[in-house]
Design a protein around this motif. Structure first.
Motif, PDB file in Angstrom:
ATOM      1  N   GLU A  55       0.823  -1.199   0.000  1.00 22.52           N
ATOM      2  CA  GLU A  55       0.000   0.000   0.000  1.00 22.52           C
ATOM      3  C   GLU A  55       0.864   1.259   0.000  1.00 22.52           C
ATOM      4  O   GLU A  55       0.528   2.254  -0.662  1.00 22.52           O
ATOM      5  CB  GLU A  55      -0.943  -0.020   1.205  1.00 22.52           C
ATOM      6  CG  GLU A  55      -1.911   1.144   1.282  1.00 22.52           C
ATOM      7  CD  GLU A  55      -3.068   1.092   0.295  1.00 22.52           C
ATOM      8  OE1 GLU A  55      -4.093   1.752   0.538  1.00 22.52           O
ATOM      9  OE2 GLU A  55      -2.942   0.390  -0.744  1.00 22.52           O
ATOM     10  N   ASP A  56       1.985   1.220   0.714  1.00 16.82           N
ATOM     11  CA  ASP A  56       2.912   2.350   0.710  1.00 16.82           C
ATOM     12  C   ASP A  56       3.466   2.563  -0.699  1.00 16.82           C
ATOM     13  O   ASP A  56       3.532   3.700  -1.199  1.00 16.82           O
ATOM     14  CB  ASP A  56       4.039   2.068   1.703  1.00 16.82           C
ATOM     15  CG  ASP A  56       4.810   3.324   2.100  1.00 16.82           C
ATOM     16  OD1 ASP A  56       4.409   4.432   1.703  1.00 16.82           O
ATOM     17  OD2 ASP A  56       5.809   3.194   2.823  1.00 16.82           O
ATOM     18  N   TRP A  57       3.858   1.491  -1.335  1.00 14.27           N
ATOM     19  CA  TRP A  57       4.367   1.534  -2.707  1.00 14.27           C
ATOM     20  C   TRP A  57       3.302   2.083  -3.655  1.00 14.27           C
ATOM     21  O   TRP A  57       3.570   2.943  -4.500  1.00 14.27           O
ATOM     22  CB  TRP A  57       4.773   0.120  -3.111  1.00 14.27           C
ATOM     23  CG  TRP A  57       5.297  -0.078  -4.493  1.00 14.27           C
ATOM     24  CD1 TRP A  57       5.940   0.831  -5.297  1.00 14.27           C
ATOM     25  CD2 TRP A  57       5.240  -1.299  -5.239  1.00 14.27           C
ATOM     26  NE1 TRP A  57       6.291   0.253  -6.497  1.00 14.27           N
ATOM     27  CE2 TRP A  57       5.881  -1.057  -6.481  1.00 14.27           C
ATOM     28  CE3 TRP A  57       4.745  -2.572  -4.980  1.00 14.27           C
ATOM     29  CZ2 TRP A  57       6.004  -2.039  -7.466  1.00 14.27           C
ATOM     30  CZ3 TRP A  57       4.878  -3.561  -5.944  1.00 14.27           C
ATOM     31  CH2 TRP A  57       5.500  -3.294  -7.179  1.00 14.27           C
ATOM     32  N   ARG A  58       2.068   1.644  -3.470  1.00 11.96           N
ATOM     33  CA  ARG A  58       0.980   2.055  -4.348  1.00 11.96           C
ATOM     34  C   ARG A  58       0.644   3.534  -4.205  1.00 11.96           C
ATOM     35  O   ARG A  58       0.389   4.229  -5.194  1.00 11.96           O
ATOM     36  CB  ARG A  58      -0.264   1.211  -4.044  1.00 11.96           C
ATOM     37  CG  ARG A  58      -1.227   1.053  -5.197  1.00 11.96           C
ATOM     38  CD  ARG A  58      -2.417   0.218  -4.796  1.00 11.96           C
ATOM     39  NE  ARG A  58      -3.340   0.986  -3.981  1.00 11.96           N
ATOM     40  CZ  ARG A  58      -4.221   1.840  -4.457  1.00 11.96           C
ATOM     41  NH1 ARG A  58      -4.299   2.056  -5.753  1.00 11.96           N
ATOM     42  NH2 ARG A  58      -5.037   2.492  -3.663  1.00 11.96           N
ATOM     43  N   LEU A  59       0.645   4.021  -2.963  1.00 13.12           N
ATOM     44  CA  LEU A  59       0.194   5.391  -2.709  1.00 13.12           C
ATOM     45  C   LEU A  59       1.321   6.426  -2.756  1.00 13.12           C
ATOM     46  O   LEU A  59       1.069   7.587  -3.062  1.00 13.12           O
ATOM     47  CB  LEU A  59      -0.511   5.472  -1.355  1.00 13.12           C
ATOM     48  CG  LEU A  59      -1.825   4.683  -1.241  1.00 13.12           C
ATOM     49  CD1 LEU A  59      -2.425   4.832   0.151  1.00 13.12           C
ATOM     50  CD2 LEU A  59      -2.834   5.122  -2.306  1.00 13.12           C
ATOM     51  N   THR A  60       2.534   6.032  -2.411  1.00 13.75           N
ATOM     52  CA  THR A  60       3.629   7.005  -2.364  1.00 13.75           C
ATOM     53  C   THR A  60       4.757   6.705  -3.343  1.00 13.75           C
ATOM     54  O   THR A  60       5.608   7.564  -3.589  1.00 13.75           O
ATOM     55  CB  THR A  60       4.246   7.073  -0.947  1.00 13.75           C
ATOM     56  OG1 THR A  60       5.012   5.883  -0.685  1.00 13.75           O
ATOM     57  CG2 THR A  60       3.171   7.212   0.115  1.00 13.75           C
ATOM     58  N   TYR A  98       7.078   4.519  -2.699  1.00 11.17           N
ATOM     59  CA  TYR A  98       8.256   4.119  -1.927  1.00 11.17           C
ATOM     60  C   TYR A  98       8.372   2.599  -1.839  1.00 11.17           C
ATOM     61  O   TYR A  98       7.389   1.894  -1.583  1.00 11.17           O
ATOM     62  CB  TYR A  98       8.178   4.690  -0.517  1.00 11.17           C
ATOM     63  CG  TYR A  98       9.338   4.273   0.374  1.00 11.17           C
ATOM     64  CD1 TYR A  98      10.568   4.906   0.259  1.00 11.17           C
ATOM     65  CD2 TYR A  98       9.198   3.245   1.301  1.00 11.17           C
ATOM     66  CE1 TYR A  98      11.651   4.536   1.060  1.00 11.17           C
ATOM     67  CE2 TYR A  98      10.268   2.863   2.111  1.00 11.17           C
ATOM     68  CZ  TYR A  98      11.486   3.508   1.979  1.00 11.17           C
ATOM     69  OH  TYR A  98      12.547   3.129   2.770  1.00 11.17           O
ATOM     70  N   VAL A  99       9.567   2.094  -2.068  1.00 11.73           N
ATOM     71  CA  VAL A  99       9.893   0.681  -1.862  1.00 11.73           C
ATOM     72  C   VAL A  99      11.166   0.619  -1.041  1.00 11.73           C
ATOM     73  O   VAL A  99      12.175   1.236  -1.401  1.00 11.73           O
ATOM     74  CB  VAL A  99      10.100  -0.074  -3.191  1.00 11.73           C
ATOM     75  CG1 VAL A  99      10.495  -1.527  -2.915  1.00 11.73           C
ATOM     76  CG2 VAL A  99       8.827  -0.034  -4.037  1.00 11.73           C
ATOM     77  N   TRP A 100      11.128  -0.122   0.062  1.00 10.36           N
ATOM     78  CA  TRP A 100      12.305  -0.272   0.921  1.00 10.36           C
ATOM     79  C   TRP A 100      13.279  -1.242   0.271  1.00 10.36           C
ATOM     80  O   TRP A 100      12.959  -2.419   0.080  1.00 10.36           O
ATOM     81  CB  TRP A 100      11.882  -0.776   2.297  1.00 10.36           C
ATOM     82  CG  TRP A 100      13.022  -0.899   3.266  1.00 10.36           C
ATOM     83  CD1 TRP A 100      13.973   0.028   3.532  1.00 10.36           C
ATOM     84  CD2 TRP A 100      13.321  -2.023   4.106  1.00 10.36           C
ATOM     85  NE1 TRP A 100      14.853  -0.433   4.491  1.00 10.36           N
ATOM     86  CE2 TRP A 100      14.472  -1.680   4.861  1.00 10.36           C
ATOM     87  CE3 TRP A 100      12.714  -3.268   4.300  1.00 10.36           C
ATOM     88  CZ2 TRP A 100      15.037  -2.561   5.791  1.00 10.36           C
ATOM     89  CZ3 TRP A 100      13.278  -4.141   5.221  1.00 10.36           C
ATOM     90  CH2 TRP A 100      14.428  -3.784   5.959  1.00 10.36           C
ATOM     91  N   GLU A 145       9.986  -2.716  -7.693  1.00 10.01           N
ATOM     92  CA  GLU A 145      10.983  -1.665  -7.825  1.00 10.01           C
ATOM     93  C   GLU A 145      10.345  -0.305  -7.667  1.00 10.01           C
ATOM     94  O   GLU A 145       9.180  -0.104  -8.055  1.00 10.01           O
ATOM     95  CB  GLU A 145      11.645  -1.733  -9.221  1.00 10.01           C
ATOM     96  CG  GLU A 145      12.407  -3.017  -9.504  1.00 10.01           C
ATOM     97  CD  GLU A 145      13.675  -3.146  -8.675  1.00 10.01           C
ATOM     98  OE1 GLU A 145      14.132  -2.102  -8.150  1.00 10.01           O
ATOM     99  OE2 GLU A 145      14.203  -4.266  -8.585  1.00 10.01           O
ATOM    100  N   PRO A 146      11.061   0.662  -7.102  1.00 11.11           N
ATOM    101  CA  PRO A 146      10.531   2.019  -7.014  1.00 11.11           C
ATOM    102  C   PRO A 146      10.256   2.570  -8.407  1.00 11.11           C
ATOM    103  O   PRO A 146      10.996   2.285  -9.357  1.00 11.11           O
ATOM    104  CB  PRO A 146      11.658   2.797  -6.332  1.00 11.11           C
ATOM    105  CG  PRO A 146      12.511   1.772  -5.673  1.00 11.11           C
ATOM    106  CD  PRO A 146      12.399   0.541  -6.517  1.00 11.11           C
ATOM    107  N   GLY A 147       9.180   3.310  -8.524  1.00 14.97           N
ATOM    108  CA  GLY A 147       8.867   3.909  -9.816  1.00 14.97           C
ATOM    109  C   GLY A 147       7.974   3.063 -10.695  1.00 14.97           C
ATOM    110  O   GLY A 147       7.323   3.572 -11.601  1.00 14.97           O
ATOM    111  N   SER A 148       7.960   1.742 -10.447  1.00 11.05           N
ATOM    112  CA  SER A 148       7.068   0.883 -11.226  1.00 11.05           C
ATOM    113  C   SER A 148       5.705   0.842 -10.527  1.00 11.05           C
ATOM    114  O   SER A 148       5.603   1.045  -9.332  1.00 11.05           O
ATOM    115  CB  SER A 148       7.648  -0.544 -11.331  1.00 11.05           C
ATOM    116  OG  SER A 148       7.812  -1.102 -10.042  1.00 11.05           O
ATOM    117  N   GLY A 149       4.675   0.582 -11.286  1.00 14.45           N
ATOM    118  CA  GLY A 149       3.330   0.579 -10.727  1.00 14.45           C
ATOM    119  C   GLY A 149       3.106  -0.611  -9.817  1.00 14.45           C
ATOM    120  O   GLY A 149       3.368  -1.758 -10.198  1.00 14.45           O
ATOM    121  N   ALA A 150       2.612  -0.358  -8.613  1.00 15.50           N
ATOM    122  CA  ALA A 150       2.363  -1.457  -7.689  1.00 15.50           C
ATOM    123  C   ALA A 150       1.212  -2.325  -8.157  1.00 15.50           C
ATOM    124  O   ALA A 150       1.283  -3.552  -8.110  1.00 15.50           O
ATOM    125  CB  ALA A 150       2.051  -0.894  -6.298  1.00 15.50           C
TER     126      ALA A 150
END
Length: 314
Positions: A204-209, A211-213, A305-310
């Motif tokens: 959900e964090d990746w989808r909304l912001t 961000y990927v750790w 990956e960051p930047g790719s669509g969740a």
């Protein structure tokens, strides 16, 4: 303890009596209703009782925090009440307010819990966060969720102050992650396995912001943990937590990408007493479950990956 302190303590204990009585009565009523309705299997009865007990515990924790932090400055926001510890900078508090105001409506909409009890959020200094978790100040996390209460570290403790603080914190802060822990606890009745709990929070964090750790030791070029290790109850004790978290995210993404609401349906199956494998099988089908168990989503060169669509809402 002085007489006035004894009186204050007694008053606080009396405040808890209605909460405890309501929890017990509600638990008896729901379990009785489940049995009376003839729902099959002891698992569903046990799940209903556990879900109600977990909800009562979250309610008690929230009440305790409100009593404990009542002297802190606090502000009501959509669905949450933010308590700010003295010592937290004004700019950091504003950044958290902004992130909560944007994050809470989005997360609760995605999980179908838009109407919920107000969730308390405590914004604390690094020393307080470290003391609560009994870690060194340098090891204090950016946030954590426990029993109905979200704790957040002052953004000024890890981000440079400046006019762009709110924007940077919105992308890098843990608000969406921690709100998701609360939301999936509500939907699942508190029965969500640790790996799926963390996978959903990351997804959900990746989808909304966006961000990927990512860490240097979490790539899938090394042997991944097995499905049995991931789902076996020892997730939090696996030595390479960065890798375990990345596997959890990749697996969760595979489930959620089956369509909007798929992961929420899995949570609802868990609430009804299903095991994790059975829940995935029921909602997403045996083919996906087989691919998860075989490690198909942990292959070298793959992974979120960051930047790719969740993908769609969970």
């Amino acid at each position: 303890m002085t007489t006035s302190k004894w009186a204050d303590a007694s008053k606080r204990r009396r405040k808890w009596i209605p909460v405890r009585i309501a929890a017990v009565v509600s638990a008896m009523a729901i379990v009785g209703a489940v049995v009376w309705a003839g729902q099959p299997g002891a698992q569903r009865v046990q799940a209903a009782f556990y879900g109600l007990s977990a909800a009562a515990q979250r309610s008690s924790q929230r009440a305790a925090v409100r009593l404990t932090l009542g002297d802190w400055s606090h502000v009501a926001l959509p669905g949450v009440e933010l308590y700010v510890e003295p010592g937290v900078g004004a700019a950091g508090a504003r950044a958290v307010e902004h992130a909560l105001s944007r994050g809470e409506p989005a997360v609760t909409r995605d999980f179908g819990v838009s109407t919920h009890h107000v969730w308390p959020v405590a914004l604390v200094t690094r020393n307080t966060m470290a003391a609560r978790l009994r870690v060194a100040p340098g090891a204090a996390p950016l946030g954590y969720y426990q029993g109905g209460v979200i704790w957040l570290l002052d953004p000024g403790a890890f981000l440079p102050d400046g006019p762009g603080l709110s924007e940077v914190y919105g992308r890098r802060g843990p608000v969406v992650h921690e709100l998701t822990h609360e939301a999936d606890a509500v939907v699942s009745g508190g029965t969500v396995p640790r790996w799926f709990d963390e996978g959903l929070a990351q997804y959900e964090d990746w989808r909304l912001t966006g961000y990927v750790w990512l860490q240097s030791n979490d790539t899938f070029t090394q042997p991944p943990y097995t499905w049995r290790q991931l789902d076996g109850g020892a997730f939090g004790n696996l030595p390479n937590q960065a890798l375990a978290y990345r596997q959890a995210l990749a697996t969760t993404a595979a489930i959620c990408r089956r369509g909007a609401g798929t992961c929420v349906q899995v949570l609802r199956q868990l609430r009804m007493g299903a095991g994790m494998s059975a829940a995935i099988d029921s909602v997403a089908g045996p083919s996906l479950l087989s691919r998860i168990r075989s490690g198909a989503f942990w292959a070298p060169g793959t992974g979120p990956e960051p930047g790719s669509g969740a993908g769609p809402a969970p």
